[in-house]
Design a protein around this motif. Structure first.
Motif, PDB file in Angstrom:
ATOM      1  N   PHE A 222       0.827  -1.209   0.000  1.00  0.00           N
ATOM      2  CA  PHE A 222       0.000   0.000   0.000  1.00  0.00           C
ATOM      3  C   PHE A 222       0.864   1.264   0.000  1.00  0.00           C
ATOM      4  N   ILE A 223       1.906   1.278   0.826  1.00  0.00           N
ATOM      5  CA  ILE A 223       2.807   2.441   0.899  1.00  0.00           C
ATOM      6  C   ILE A 223       3.425   2.709  -0.465  1.00  0.00           C
ATOM      7  N   GLN A 224       3.806   1.624  -1.135  1.00  0.00           N
ATOM      8  CA  GLN A 224       4.412   1.739  -2.456  1.00  0.00           C
ATOM      9  C   GLN A 224       3.433   2.371  -3.448  1.00  0.00           C
ATOM     10  N   LYS A 225       2.202   1.882  -3.405  1.00  0.00           N
ATOM     11  CA  LYS A 225       1.164   2.390  -4.299  1.00  0.00           C
ATOM     12  C   LYS A 225       0.883   3.868  -4.006  1.00  0.00           C
ATOM     13  N   ALA A 226       0.814   4.190  -2.720  1.00  0.00           N
ATOM     14  CA  ALA A 226       0.548   5.572  -2.318  1.00  0.00           C
ATOM     15  C   ALA A 226       1.669   6.487  -2.815  1.00  0.00           C
ATOM     16  N   ALA A 227       2.916   6.096  -2.553  1.00  0.00           N
ATOM     17  CA  ALA A 227       4.061   6.945  -2.931  1.00  0.00           C
ATOM     18  C   ALA A 227       4.092   7.166  -4.441  1.00  0.00           C
ATOM     19  N   ALA A 228       3.786   6.093  -5.182  1.00  0.00           N
ATOM     20  CA  ALA A 228       3.831   6.201  -6.640  1.00  0.00           C
ATOM     21  C   ALA A 228       2.762   7.149  -7.174  1.00  0.00           C
ATOM     22  N   SER A 229       1.694   7.364  -6.385  1.00  0.00           N
ATOM     23  CA  SER A 229       0.595   8.199  -6.877  1.00  0.00           C
ATOM     24  C   SER A 229       0.635   9.604  -6.284  1.00  0.00           C
ATOM     25  N   ILE A 230       1.721   9.934  -5.610  1.00  0.00           N
ATOM     26  CA  ILE A 230       1.768  11.204  -4.868  1.00  0.00           C
ATOM     27  C   ILE A 230       1.579  12.423  -5.790  1.00  0.00           C
ATOM     28  N   ASN A 231       2.095  12.321  -7.016  1.00  0.00           N
ATOM     29  CA  ASN A 231       1.926  13.416  -7.985  1.00  0.00           C
ATOM     30  C   ASN A 231       0.473  13.759  -8.264  1.00  0.00           C
TER      31      ASN A 231
ATOM     32  N   HIS B  57      -2.001  13.325  -6.236  1.00  0.00           N
ATOM     33  CA  HIS B  57      -2.791  13.632  -5.050  1.00  0.00           C
ATOM     34  C   HIS B  57      -2.423  14.940  -4.366  1.00  0.00           C
ATOM     35  N   CYS B  58      -1.123  15.244  -4.325  1.00  0.00           N
ATOM     36  CA  CYS B  58      -0.733  16.466  -3.621  1.00  0.00           C
ATOM     37  C   CYS B  58      -0.923  17.679  -4.522  1.00  0.00           C
TER      38      CYS B  58
ATOM     39  N   LEU C 105      -6.171   7.632   0.313  1.00  0.00           N
ATOM     40  CA  LEU C 105      -5.502   8.294  -0.808  1.00  0.00           C
ATOM     41  C   LEU C 105      -6.232   9.557  -1.250  1.00  0.00           C
TER      42      LEU C 105
ATOM     43  N   THR D 237      11.006   5.241  -6.320  1.00  0.00           N
ATOM     44  CA  THR D 237       9.586   5.031  -6.579  1.00  0.00           C
ATOM     45  C   THR D 237       9.059   5.926  -7.693  1.00  0.00           C
TER      46      THR D 237
END
Lengths: 80, 190
Positions: A46-55, A57-58, B118, B146
């Motif tokens: 989950f952390i990996q998925k979250a980090a990869a999608s940070i662009n 979301h933030c 998320l 990542t």
């Protein structure tokens, strides 16, 4: 038999690289029997998925006005 | 095909400034550095506009320039990276989590509906806070690996690691600490 402590690094490695089949197999067996390690792996995934999608979301991060002004001045100076 | 338009960096700043800044800030994790990078990218774009083929959108082209600037930044600042201590590497956390036999001596709580987080702005606040609590080397490594999908060889070069084994262990400890932080500051509080 793999120890739970060894699963910490193996779970992380499995996100980066393809592990040798024998290790994969031993890990699979371990995870079938160990709820905590299984949970650990799921949470890392989950952390990996979250980090990869940070662009995506933030989105509230934006160039501060003062910085924008400084950059604009610098560009104008450069163009002259 | 050369584009018939002249470069308009002022318009670029309006159109792509936020996007470029966000892209840079999430990777370099310093507001001042991110600002410098947006500026350098726009200036480089202005100077190199004759090389812009028009085959991609201007925004995509500028991100390409920015990516190079980011990698240069990490290469140049390599000497500033310091050796990670045992505490940095989370040895104490590891000792807390496992007994002498290598069995868990804490139980992990299941994270309820993590995917919902998320879409929650506060989650990202916590996520970024947790990244900031990590030693900078570790956060840099994790995000570069990542987000930029940097190869293991390049990760070692950029962060001055001796071996890929050291890289895997560092990544593992980074994730372990990040997991612990999210567990304590987000999932435990939901």
């Amino acid at each position: 038999m793999l120890k739970c402590k060894q699963i910490i690094d193996l779970a992380s490695n499995s996100l980066d690289t393809s592990l040798p089949w024998r290790i994969r197999w031993e890990m699979k067996l371990h995870l079938l029997m160990c709820k905590t390690c299984h949970r650990y792996l799921k949470q890392l995934q989950f952390i990996q998925k979250a980090a990869a999608s940070i662009n995506n979301h933030c989105l509230t991060i934006s160039l501060p006005d003062a910085a924008r002004k400084r950059i604009s001045d610098r560009i104008k100076g450069d163009q002259q | 095909m050369t584009p018939s338009v002249t470069p308009e960096p002022e318009t670029w700043l309006n159109d792509y400034g936020d996007m470029l800044y966000r892209y840079a800030l999430l990777r370099v994790r310093s507001e001042a550095t991110a600002e410098d990078m947006v500026q350098d990218t726009l200036l480089a774009g202005l100077q190199g506009f004759q090389n812009f083929t028009g085959q991609s959108a201007v925004g995509t082209w500028l991100v390409g320039i920015l990516k190079h600037k980011i990698m240069d930044h990490f290469r140049k600042n390599r000497h500033e990276t310091s050796t990670l201590s045992e505490t940095d590497m989370g040895d104490d956390l590891l000792a807390h989590q496992f007994d002498g036999e290598g069995n868990w001596q804490v139980s992990l709580v299941e994270w309820a509906t993590p995917d919902k987080s998320l879409d929650n702005e506060q989650f990202w606040q916590v996520f970024n806070d947790c990244l900031s609590r990590l030693p900078k080397n570790m956060a840099d490594l994790f995000m570069l690996r990542t987000l930029e999908d940097l190869s293991s060889e390049d990760c070692c070069k950029v962060l001055d690691l001796n071996s890929t084994n050291q890289l895997w262990v560092t990544l593992s400890r980074t994730r372990m600490k990040l997991r612990q932080c999210l567990d304590t500051h987000w999932f435990d509080k939901e």
